[in-house]
Scaffold this motif. Sequence first.
Motif, PDB file in Angstrom:
ATOM      1  N   UNK A 179      -2.301  32.861  -8.036  1.00 25.52           N
ATOM      2  CA  UNK A 179      -2.684  32.840  -6.627  1.00 25.52           C
ATOM      3  C   UNK A 179      -2.688  34.238  -6.012  1.00 25.52           C
ATOM      4  N   UNK A 180      -1.782  35.095  -6.477  1.00 25.76           N
ATOM      5  CA  UNK A 180      -1.630  36.445  -5.914  1.00 25.76           C
ATOM      6  C   UNK A 180      -1.672  36.409  -4.388  1.00 25.76           C
ATOM      7  N   UNK A 181      -0.800  35.631  -3.772  1.00 22.61           N
ATOM      8  CA  UNK A 181      -0.895  35.419  -2.318  1.00 22.61           C
ATOM      9  C   UNK A 181      -0.758  36.687  -1.493  1.00 22.61           C
ATOM     10  N   UNK A 182       0.000  37.659  -1.991  1.00 23.62           N
ATOM     11  CA  UNK A 182       0.220  38.896  -1.248  1.00 23.62           C
ATOM     12  C   UNK A 182      -0.453  40.093  -1.913  1.00 23.62           C
ATOM     13  N   UNK A 183      -1.445  39.806  -2.748  1.00 18.10           N
ATOM     14  CA  UNK A 183      -2.181  40.858  -3.419  1.00 18.10           C
ATOM     15  C   UNK A 183      -1.490  41.343  -4.685  1.00 18.10           C
ATOM     16  N   UNK A 184      -2.061  42.354  -5.302  1.00 12.65           N
ATOM     17  CA  UNK A 184      -1.547  42.897  -6.567  1.00 12.65           C
ATOM     18  C   UNK A 184      -0.712  44.164  -6.368  1.00 12.65           C
ATOM     19  N   UNK A 185      -0.896  44.808  -5.232  1.00 10.83           N
ATOM     20  CA  UNK A 185      -0.239  46.087  -5.005  1.00 10.83           C
ATOM     21  C   UNK A 185       1.184  45.852  -4.483  1.00 10.83           C
ATOM     22  N   UNK A 186       2.033  45.327  -5.336  1.00  9.81           N
ATOM     23  CA  UNK A 186       3.404  44.982  -4.979  1.00  9.81           C
ATOM     24  C   UNK A 186       4.383  45.671  -5.920  1.00  9.81           C
ATOM     25  N   UNK A 187       5.578  45.912  -5.419  1.00  3.44           N
ATOM     26  CA  UNK A 187       6.682  46.285  -6.294  1.00  3.44           C
ATOM     27  C   UNK A 187       7.368  44.994  -6.732  1.00  3.44           C
ATOM     28  N   UNK A 188       7.429  44.759  -8.035  1.00  9.00           N
ATOM     29  CA  UNK A 188       8.010  43.514  -8.541  1.00  9.00           C
ATOM     30  C   UNK A 188       9.167  43.839  -9.476  1.00  9.00           C
ATOM     31  N   UNK A 189      10.279  43.159  -9.247  1.00 15.18           N
ATOM     32  CA  UNK A 189      11.386  43.248 -10.191  1.00 15.18           C
ATOM     33  C   UNK A 189      11.616  41.879 -10.814  1.00 15.18           C
ATOM     34  N   UNK A 190      11.611  41.847 -12.135  1.00 19.17           N
ATOM     35  CA  UNK A 190      11.958  40.645 -12.882  1.00 19.17           C
ATOM     36  C   UNK A 190      13.462  40.652 -13.138  1.00 19.17           C
ATOM     37  N   UNK A 191      14.132  39.600 -12.720  1.00 16.00           N
ATOM     38  CA  UNK A 191      15.585  39.530 -12.826  1.00 16.00           C
ATOM     39  C   UNK A 191      16.006  38.377 -13.726  1.00 16.00           C
ATOM     40  N   UNK A 192      16.808  38.686 -14.731  1.00 17.21           N
ATOM     41  CA  UNK A 192      17.397  37.641 -15.568  1.00 17.21           C
ATOM     42  C   UNK A 192      18.910  37.717 -15.452  1.00 17.21           C
ATOM     43  N   UNK A 193      19.527  36.557 -15.213  1.00 20.33           N
ATOM     44  CA  UNK A 193      20.978  36.500 -15.030  1.00 20.33           C
ATOM     45  C   UNK A 193      21.581  35.648 -16.137  1.00 20.33           C
ATOM     46  N   UNK A 194      22.567  36.198 -16.818  1.00 21.19           N
ATOM     47  CA  UNK A 194      23.265  35.478 -17.877  1.00 21.19           C
ATOM     48  C   UNK A 194      24.719  35.256 -17.460  1.00 21.19           C
TER      49      UNK A 194
END
Length: 284
Positions: A179-194
């Motif tokens: 959907x890219x609701x807020x566009x592609x020009x974003x800062x994204x952090x992928x977070x995994x919690x163990x």
Amino acid sequence: MIKRILIALDPDEDTPIATQYAISLAERNDASVTGLAVVDTSNIYPTGIIGDPDQTHHARNLWEELTDNSRNVAGRLLEKFESSVEKSGVRYTAITQEGASYDRIIEGMKYHDLLVVGRDSHFFYNEPKQETKTLAQVVKNGVSPTLIVTHHFEEVHKVLIAFDGSRPASRSLKSFAHLSPFGKDLEIELLHISKTDNDDSESSSETILDFANDYLLEHDFKNVTQKFMAGDKISEAILKRRKEIGADLIVLGAHAVSAIKRLTFGSTTHELITKTDSPLFMTP
């Protein structure tokens, strides 16, 4: 791509914010907005005693009065909605439906790309503070992603994606990318919690995050970073990280399920909905 946005209207403080987010998204994506007010007749029960004409007549009058009151609230909500979207110039539709609120909202989701709703919405117009299970039922059983908003509006530039490799998390990741609701020009952090902090956990986390990172890169999100954290309280870790990086949005899967959990959400999801200062993008 987003072309149709549904807003579930409710007399709570979040609804004007939900409308503001929907308008902003519609402007960005050249989309239309539908404002839906539901007169929830499933929550209005006649209380007369069967066989007693006076009691039955009184109950019927009460039912009609409560239903009329709900219709009046629905009408005022639609007026406010129409006033807001007309000023923006966004294409819109305003509709009222009667029945069980979660049924009507889920039905509307079938023909829209995204639902926008306030986190405090209860959809019982006669008693707006009465807690219901509607929000949980809609998020878990709907057929489109849901954007749950809080009490203030902010432009979305930085996104935190809580990703554990599960099916709900994967569906949310894919929906957000498609959907890219807020566009592609974003800062994204992928977070995994163990829940454990050792070399094996971190190695497993890296593998999960690498797959998600590659997926986002293929969908033209270029500014993506990864973060591993350990901790027993997943919701607390997500909220802590959101605050540290100043994320404007959290993306996560709608983990759900125990009927004994408050609002029938899983504890992590409930904690996030209750305590977050930023919107949540969720897919069942």
